[in-house]
Design an enzyme around this catalytic site. Structure first.
Site, mmCIF file in Angstrom:
data_model
loop_
_atom_site.group_PDB
_atom_site.id
_atom_site.type_symbol
_atom_site.label_atom_id
_atom_site.label_comp_id
_atom_site.label_asym_id
_atom_site.label_seq_id
_atom_site.Cartn_x
_atom_site.Cartn_y
_atom_site.Cartn_z
ATOM 1 C CB THR A 1 -2.463 1.299 -4.990
ATOM 2 O OG1 THR A 1 -1.236 1.910 -4.571
ATOM 3 C CG2 THR A 1 -3.394 1.144 -3.799
ATOM 4 C CD GLU B 1 -2.256 5.160 -7.428
ATOM 5 O OE1 GLU B 1 -2.545 4.059 -6.901
ATOM 6 O OE2 GLU B 1 -2.981 5.693 -8.286
ATOM 7 N N GLY C 1 -3.044 -12.957 5.325
ATOM 8 C CA GLY C 1 -3.563 -11.862 6.150
ATOM 9 C C GLY C 1 -2.499 -10.826 6.451
ATOM 10 C CD GLU D 1 -2.085 -10.226 -4.750
ATOM 11 O OE1 GLU D 1 -0.921 -10.435 -5.112
ATOM 12 O OE2 GLU D 1 -2.952 -11.119 -4.653
ATOM 13 C CG ASN E 1 -4.544 2.648 11.504
ATOM 14 O OD1 ASN E 1 -5.190 3.477 10.861
ATOM 15 N ND2 ASN E 1 -4.841 2.314 12.752
ATOM 16 N N GLY F 1 -22.508 -0.284 -26.317
ATOM 17 C CA GLY F 1 -23.506 0.773 -26.160
ATOM 18 C C GLY F 1 -24.452 0.476 -25.009
ATOM 19 N N GLY G 1 -2.265 -0.384 5.032
ATOM 20 C CA GLY G 1 -2.704 -0.762 3.691
ATOM 21 C C GLY G 1 -1.503 -0.697 2.769
HETATM 22 N N1 CAA Z 1 11.519 -8.760 -1.336
HETATM 23 C C1 CAA Z 1 12.235 -8.939 -0.198
HETATM 24 N N2 CAA Z 1 12.483 -7.939 0.683
HETATM 25 C C2 CAA Z 1 11.989 -6.715 0.397
HETATM 26 C C3 CAA Z 1 11.237 -6.454 -0.767
HETATM 27 C C4 CAA Z 1 11.012 -7.534 -1.672
HETATM 28 N N3 CAA Z 1 10.309 -7.365 -2.805
HETATM 29 N N4 CAA Z 1 10.870 -5.161 -0.779
HETATM 30 C C5 CAA Z 1 11.374 -4.615 0.335
HETATM 31 N N5 CAA Z 1 12.064 -5.554 1.050
HETATM 32 C C6 CAA Z 1 12.796 -5.373 2.301
HETATM 33 C C7 CAA Z 1 13.801 -4.224 2.153
HETATM 34 O O1 CAA Z 1 15.018 -4.696 1.597
HETATM 35 C C8 CAA Z 1 13.968 -3.753 3.576
HETATM 36 O O2 CAA Z 1 14.874 -4.617 4.252
HETATM 37 P P1 CAA Z 1 15.840 -4.071 5.452
HETATM 38 O O3 CAA Z 1 14.942 -3.860 6.614
HETATM 39 O O4 CAA Z 1 16.788 -5.186 5.656
HETATM 40 O O5 CAA Z 1 16.483 -2.817 4.936
HETATM 41 C C9 CAA Z 1 12.579 -3.979 4.178
HETATM 42 O O6 CAA Z 1 11.914 -4.937 3.328
HETATM 43 C C10 CAA Z 1 11.762 -2.710 4.237
HETATM 44 O O7 CAA Z 1 11.727 -2.184 2.914
HETATM 45 P P2 CAA Z 1 11.238 -0.710 2.590
HETATM 46 O O8 CAA Z 1 11.962 0.257 3.495
HETATM 47 O O9 CAA Z 1 11.315 -0.494 1.114
HETATM 48 O O10 CAA Z 1 9.716 -0.797 3.082
HETATM 49 P P3 CAA Z 1 8.594 0.301 3.130
HETATM 50 O O11 CAA Z 1 7.983 0.282 4.489
HETATM 51 O O12 CAA Z 1 9.100 1.598 2.587
HETATM 52 O O13 CAA Z 1 7.473 -0.314 2.144
HETATM 53 C C11 CAA Z 1 6.394 -0.767 0.040
HETATM 54 C C12 CAA Z 1 7.705 -0.582 0.814
HETATM 55 C C13 CAA Z 1 6.831 -1.189 -1.355
HETATM 56 C C14 CAA Z 1 5.603 0.537 -0.064
HETATM 57 C C15 CAA Z 1 5.549 -1.876 0.722
HETATM 58 O O14 CAA Z 1 5.037 -1.442 1.956
HETATM 59 C C16 CAA Z 1 4.412 -2.371 -0.145
HETATM 60 O O15 CAA Z 1 4.588 -3.204 -1.026
HETATM 61 N N6 CAA Z 1 3.159 -1.878 0.116
HETATM 62 C C17 CAA Z 1 1.981 -2.386 -0.548
HETATM 63 C C18 CAA Z 1 1.376 -3.491 0.270
HETATM 64 C C19 CAA Z 1 0.558 -4.420 -0.562
HETATM 65 O O16 CAA Z 1 0.884 -4.745 -1.703
HETATM 66 N N7 CAA Z 1 -0.506 -4.912 0.028
HETATM 67 C C20 CAA Z 1 -1.332 -5.875 -0.621
HETATM 68 C C21 CAA Z 1 -2.054 -6.678 0.401
HETATM 69 S S1 CAA Z 1 -2.484 -8.303 -0.127
HETATM 70 C C22 CAA Z 1 -3.773 -8.161 -1.158
HETATM 71 O O17 CAA Z 1 -4.149 -7.125 -1.614
HETATM 72 C C23 CAA Z 1 -4.352 -9.492 -1.522
HETATM 73 C C24 CAA Z 1 -5.653 -9.527 -2.139
HETATM 74 O O18 CAA Z 1 -6.608 -8.915 -1.738
HETATM 75 C C25 CAA Z 1 -5.847 -10.456 -3.265
#
Ligand code: CAA
Length: 378
Positions: A360, A362, A119, A358, A124, A334, A126
């Site tokens: 997007t 993008e 979860g 998991e 707000n 088709g 995503g």
């Molecule tokens: N592994 C470990 N740590 C990580 C990491 C990784 N892959 N990626 C980032 N971090 C850490 C960073 O090192 C950073 O650490 P510090 O605070 O120590 O500096 C911290 O996390 C924050 O990192 P960012 O500043 O890069 O974070 P951000 O807020 O800019 O977000 C993002 C980055 C990649 C956009 C992230 O928010 C993301 O992956 N978003 C997508 C969310 C997602 O995939 N949701 C899917 C939901 S589940 C689902 O969909 C399941 C289903 O239905 C089947």
């Protein structure tokens, strides 16, 4: 060395013998295949990459990817039930849980006696997963959870949930913590499952937390470590979704290939036309490329090497080509492919979500770009 092809054949037989007779009913009537999940558990598929000590199968990440691929080849919804259970619901406990948490929760979920879920997403929060508004406030020996999670795969069927909540909102992503929440904890309720475009044999619902008391023993890792746990978990989850996309596309391709050999127009099988045969050649090539990316990411994870970029590449590419392959497959069928019941129409709808959840595609590009460019100064 694991004999992957023997294992693939075992999962393929399980899927082909059991899913086709019910696939249309599950899809049309939004039914969850409880009996088949039990069959997957009996076949040892519900905890493939986890240690036998905790009732996992002690197999590797590539075997898990093959299982998701093979199930999805027949039914993409069933593929994601296994993927969300294994890599999102179970991994954080197996990897970040302490011994007591592993002993308490892993055997039930790795054996498949119980189903797991994850979860994270909120209205707000995503793509911006750090925007988590669900709160967890310490109260004596418990944390009190309040908030709502949306789009949760395997809810409400799952028994065990790894839930992310802010224990210190002022700290942003560093104030998020992860908790193991049990289905029957008072105050934990579910919405009605969503009426989705595809993967309708999987269930997806909202989680509602209304003063849910979670014992402090259920905090995963340390307070404030939750965001990193979520990100690390999603890296692995993306291998599962890549395998799901690959499987859905493989099923569509195989059906289109068979149809192109059988369907006669202008006195010859339609596959003799370059318009069709070149499509099939492109589809086969895209599938091979996606498969290599998926297995590469799985092997890197298995070897405990960095794999975040490779998992994002696999997820992005496999899901992008899944849409293209399903679209081309439907085109080859088709008008008859446009009808319910041919399978290709369902796969076309099932494939779309793989470019969205998991992370997007993008967001996958954001992840890949951050790895290849590194930190840059403005
Ligand atoms: N592994 C470990 N740590 C990580 C990491 C990784 N892959 N990626 C980032 N971090 C850490 C960073 O090192 C950073 O650490 P510090 O605070 O120590 O500096 C911290 O996390 C924050 O990192 P960012 O500043 O890069 O974070 P951000 O807020 O800019 O977000 C993002 C980055 C990649 C956009 C992230 O928010 C993301 O992956 N978003 C997508 C969310 C997602 O995939 N949701 C899917 C939901 S589940 C689902 O969909 C399941 C289903 O239905 C089947």
């Amino acid at each position: 060395m694991t004999d992957y092809e023997t294992f693939r054949q075992k999962v393929r037989t399980l899927a082909e013998d059991n899913i086709p007779p019910m696939a249309m009913d599950l899809d049309l009537n939004d039914k969850f295949p409880r009996e088949f999940v039990k069959q997957m558990a009996d076949a040892g598929l519900m905890g493939l990459p986890y240690e036998t000590e905790y009732e996992g199968a002690g197999a590797d990440v590539k075997s898990y990817a093959i299982a998701v691929e093979e199930l999805s080849r027949v039914d993409g919804g069933i593929g994601v039930i296994l993927s969300a259970h294994t890599s999102l619901g179970t991994y954080p406990i197996a990897h970040f849980g302490n011994e007591e948490q592993k002993r308490k929760y892993l055997p039930d979920i790795a054996s498949g006696r119980k189903l797991a879920a994850f979860g994270l997403t909120e209205e707000n929060a995503g793509s911006d997963a750090g925007g988590t508004e669900t709160t967890a406030v310490k109260d004596g020996d418990d944390y009190i959870l309040n908030g709502r999670k949306i789009f949760i795969t395997n809810a409400p069927e799952a028994d065990t949930y790894v839930v992310f909540a802010s224990t210190d909102p002022a700290k942003g992503t560093r104030g998020i913590s992860a908790f193991i929440v049990e289905k029957d904890m008072p105050g934990f309720t579910f919405s009605k499952p969503y009426d989705k475009m595809g993967i309708r044999s999987s269930c997806t619902a909202e989680l509602q937390f209304d003063n849910v008391r979670v014992p402090k023993e259920n905090l995963l890792g340390l307070e404030g470590q939750g965001f990193k746990i979520a990100m690390a978990t999603l890296d692995g989850g993306r291998i599962g979704i890549a395998a799901q996309a690959l499987g859905i596309a493989q099923g569509a391709y195989e059906d289109a290939l068979a149809y192109a050999k059988e369907r006669v127009q202008f006195g010859a099988p339609i596959g003799m036309n370059q318009g069709i045969s070149f499509k099939l050649a492109d589809m086969a090539t895209k599938l091979e490329a996606a498969r290599l990316l998926v297995y590469q990411a799985a092997e890197l994870k298995q070897a405990s090497k960095p794999y975040s970029k490779e998992a994002a590449m696999a997820k992005m590419y496999a899901s992008d080509i899944a849409l293209e392959v399903c679209n081309d497959a439907l085109q080859i069928f088709g008008g008859s492919g446009y009808l319910k019941g041919m399978g290709v129409e369902r796969r076309y709808r099932d494939a779309k979500i793989t470019t969205i959840y998991e992370g997007t595609n993008e967001i996958q590009r954001v992840v890949i770009a951050s790895h290849i460019l590194g930190k840059m100064k403005k």
